[in-house]
Design a protein around this motif. Structure first.
Motif, mmCIF file in Angstrom:
data_model
loop_
_atom_site.group_PDB
_atom_site.id
_atom_site.type_symbol
_atom_site.label_atom_id
_atom_site.label_comp_id
_atom_site.label_asym_id
_atom_site.label_seq_id
_atom_site.Cartn_x
_atom_site.Cartn_y
_atom_site.Cartn_z
ATOM 1 N N PRO A 189 0.795 -1.238 0.000
ATOM 2 C CA PRO A 189 0.000 0.000 0.000
ATOM 3 C C PRO A 189 0.823 1.282 0.000
ATOM 4 N N SER A 190 1.998 1.262 0.622
ATOM 5 C CA SER A 190 2.791 2.494 0.645
ATOM 6 C C SER A 190 3.306 2.839 -0.748
ATOM 7 N N ILE A 191 3.682 1.830 -1.545
ATOM 8 C CA ILE A 191 4.134 2.087 -2.916
ATOM 9 C C ILE A 191 2.960 2.567 -3.762
ATOM 10 N N ALA A 192 1.771 1.985 -3.550
ATOM 11 C CA ALA A 192 0.583 2.430 -4.283
ATOM 12 C C ALA A 192 0.271 3.889 -3.957
ATOM 13 N N SER A 193 0.345 4.256 -2.677
ATOM 14 C CA SER A 193 0.057 5.630 -2.280
ATOM 15 C C SER A 193 1.085 6.605 -2.847
ATOM 16 N N ARG A 194 2.353 6.225 -2.812
ATOM 17 C CA ARG A 194 3.396 7.090 -3.361
ATOM 18 C C ARG A 194 3.250 7.240 -4.874
ATOM 19 N N THR A 195 2.849 6.163 -5.538
ATOM 20 C CA THR A 195 2.638 6.230 -6.985
ATOM 21 C C THR A 195 1.489 7.180 -7.308
ATOM 22 N N ALA A 196 0.395 7.071 -6.564
ATOM 23 C CA ALA A 196 -0.751 7.965 -6.779
ATOM 24 C C ALA A 196 -0.358 9.412 -6.530
ATOM 25 N N ARG A 197 0.426 9.631 -5.495
ATOM 26 C CA ARG A 197 0.832 11.002 -5.174
ATOM 27 C C ARG A 197 1.745 11.564 -6.269
ATOM 28 N N PHE A 198 2.650 10.752 -6.794
ATOM 29 C CA PHE A 198 3.544 11.209 -7.862
ATOM 30 C C PHE A 198 2.746 11.562 -9.117
ATOM 31 N N LEU A 199 1.742 10.728 -9.433
ATOM 32 C CA LEU A 199 0.943 10.959 -10.642
ATOM 33 C C LEU A 199 -0.173 11.974 -10.430
ATOM 34 N N VAL A 200 -0.347 12.410 -9.165
ATOM 35 C CA VAL A 200 -1.413 13.360 -8.793
ATOM 36 C C VAL A 200 -2.782 12.807 -9.218
ATOM 37 N N VAL A 201 -3.040 11.557 -8.835
ATOM 38 C CA VAL A 201 -4.355 10.942 -9.032
ATOM 39 C C VAL A 201 -4.830 10.414 -7.689
ATOM 40 N N GLU A 202 -6.149 10.297 -7.547
ATOM 41 C CA GLU A 202 -6.713 9.799 -6.304
ATOM 42 C C GLU A 202 -6.640 8.276 -6.262
ATOM 43 N N HIS A 203 -6.401 7.778 -5.071
ATOM 44 C CA HIS A 203 -6.435 6.336 -4.835
ATOM 45 C C HIS A 203 -7.561 6.124 -3.841
ATOM 46 N N SER A 204 -8.702 5.640 -4.311
ATOM 47 C CA SER A 204 -9.934 5.700 -3.530
ATOM 48 C C SER A 204 -10.150 4.530 -2.595
ATOM 49 N N ASP A 205 -9.235 3.603 -2.504
ATOM 50 C CA ASP A 205 -9.430 2.442 -1.642
ATOM 51 C C ASP A 205 -9.532 2.887 -0.186
ATOM 52 N N SER A 206 -10.714 2.713 0.382
ATOM 53 C CA SER A 206 -10.906 3.132 1.772
ATOM 54 C C SER A 206 -10.022 2.349 2.731
ATOM 55 N N ALA A 207 -9.520 1.217 2.284
ATOM 56 C CA ALA A 207 -8.705 0.377 3.158
ATOM 57 C C ALA A 207 -7.441 1.070 3.614
ATOM 58 N N GLN A 208 -6.977 2.034 2.836
ATOM 59 C CA GLN A 208 -5.731 2.693 3.220
ATOM 60 C C GLN A 208 -5.892 3.450 4.530
ATOM 61 N N HIS A 209 -7.131 3.709 4.968
ATOM 62 C CA HIS A 209 -7.369 4.442 6.209
ATOM 63 C C HIS A 209 -7.495 3.522 7.415
ATOM 64 N N CYS A 210 -7.693 2.241 7.190
ATOM 65 C CA CYS A 210 -7.892 1.349 8.348
ATOM 66 C C CYS A 210 -7.342 -0.033 8.058
ATOM 67 N N GLY A 211 -6.155 -0.088 7.529
ATOM 68 C CA GLY A 211 -5.562 -1.369 7.200
ATOM 69 C C GLY A 211 -5.915 -1.789 5.795
ATOM 70 N N SER A 212 -5.097 -2.604 5.198
ATOM 71 C CA SER A 212 -5.283 -2.969 3.795
ATOM 72 C C SER A 212 -6.455 -3.915 3.614
ATOM 73 N N ASN A 213 -7.128 -3.815 2.472
ATOM 74 C CA ASN A 213 -8.052 -4.863 2.062
ATOM 75 C C ASN A 213 -7.260 -6.150 1.912
ATOM 76 N N PHE A 214 -7.931 -7.266 2.134
ATOM 77 C CA PHE A 214 -7.246 -8.552 2.053
ATOM 78 C C PHE A 214 -6.782 -8.806 0.627
ATOM 79 N N ALA A 215 -5.502 -9.042 0.462
ATOM 80 C CA ALA A 215 -4.915 -9.317 -0.846
ATOM 81 C C ALA A 215 -4.311 -10.714 -0.810
#
Length: 336
Positions: A189-215
């Motif tokens: 999730p940290s790489i996904a968040s950093r990628t979204a921030r670099f590209l200036v796009v939203e990453h809407s997965d609510s899981a980032q606020h309370c632990g990851s969705n099960f992968a």
């Protein structure tokens, strides 16, 4: 650099009419994620190879582009994920797709996460992978989709349905979110968040606020355990037992337990808990059902046990989760 890192590969499927903006946008997104992963984690995270796959009519897809042809290829042809980009005009009626859908089904059977954007979901459905599963589709074609694939539990009101090993999205421009979900699965999730921030796009997965969705781990190579994982994903891990899971795998129970934990990192009971809570989170976000009703629908006869398990996995009570992430609350916040 890559000599000290393992390599995983994401395949993007080309077909007649594929939207080139999404194809190249996904390639760029994964390339950015690969660079960030290398900078932040070095050899602790795998190198990410992105490839394009195309086929002549009747032939099996073959790799026609590779971001890192100089890297060693020791994957034995396995892909960690396959994404089907959208099309601006839909799939032409006369387009033969059997060779594409067979290939998709084979890749999924070998452990690949399958993701689709908008009309790309038609190919995934045509492959039979969505039968009995939840999925979404663009609103303009939802009725036709439902008629053509009656076994799919279609939910066109949802912008994205993340069902673990299968991710479908409704919007033509949803490719960035699907791509970020795959980055989350493969690089964290940290790489996904950093990628979204670099590209200036939203990453809407609510899981980032309370632990990851099960992968779930799918690329372990144990075909018997993978078969059980797909079975559990399809039925939501509701009303299952150890003997039933072992039977699905064709293994003796003790052997199944050992191999399941070695492949997934979890006991079967823990794995099922994660699947059930993931479904419950979705219901809390998008429906108005009571917590007790949701608990029962995802396989818990005792609501107290459900609440305890939900809090253990997410860090929140189900009611608090709904207050924070429910669709109505998000809509009110957006209007405000």
């Amino acid at each position: 650099m890559v000599a000290q890192r393992s390599v995983i590969e994401i395949g993007l499927l080309l077909y007649p009419g594929v939207q080139t903006a999404a194809l190249h946008g996904l390639t760029d997104l994964f390339t950015v994620a690969e660079r960030i992963a290398g900078e932040q984690a070095g050899a602790r995270l795998p190198g990410l190879r992105i490839s394009h796959w195309a086929a002549e009519p009747g032939d099996e897809p073959r790799r026609v582009f590779d971001t890192h042809p100089e890297w060693p290829d020791d994957s034995d042809g396995r892909l960690a994920a396959v994404l089907v980009p959208p099309s601006l005009f839909g799939l032409p009626e006369a387009t033969p797709v059997h060779h594409l859908t067979q290939w998709l089904a084979a890749r999924h059977g070998a452990g690949a996460i399958i993701g689709s954007v908008c009309i790309g979901g038609l190919l995934v459905a045509e492959a039979g992978l969505l039968d009995g599963r939840s999925a979404t589709a663009h609103w303009s074609g939802a009725e036709a989709f439902a008629r053509r694939f009656p076994k799919v539990r279609l939910e066109p009101h949802k912008p994205i349905v993340d069902d673990g090993d299968l991710i479908t999205s409704a919007g033509l421009m949803a490719w960035s979110e699907v791509g970020l979900r795959v980055v989350d699965r493969l690089l964290g999730p940290s790489i996904a968040s950093r990628t979204a921030r670099f590209l200036v796009v939203e990453h809407s997965d609510s899981a980032q606020h309370c632990g990851s969705n099960f992968a779930p781990l799918l690329g372990h190579g144990d075909a018997a355990i993978l078969k059980v994982q797909h079975w559990l994903q399809a039925n939501g891990a509701v009303d299952v037992s150890l003997p039933a899971m072992a039977a699905q795998a064709g293994l003796e129970e003790r052997t199944f337990l050992r191999r399941f934990r070695a492949a997934t990192g979890l006991k079967p009971t823990e794995y099922c808990q994660h699947l059930r809570v993931g479904k419950a989170r979705e219901l809390l976000e998008f429906t108005n059902g009571t917590v007790d009703r949701i608990a029962f629908s995802v396989g818990y006869l005792d609501p107290g046990t459900f609440r305890s398990t939900f809090r253990k996995i997410t860090g929140m009570a189900p009611s608090d989760y709904r207050k924070r992430f429910g669709a109505r609350q998000v809509e009110v916040a957006a209007r405000g």
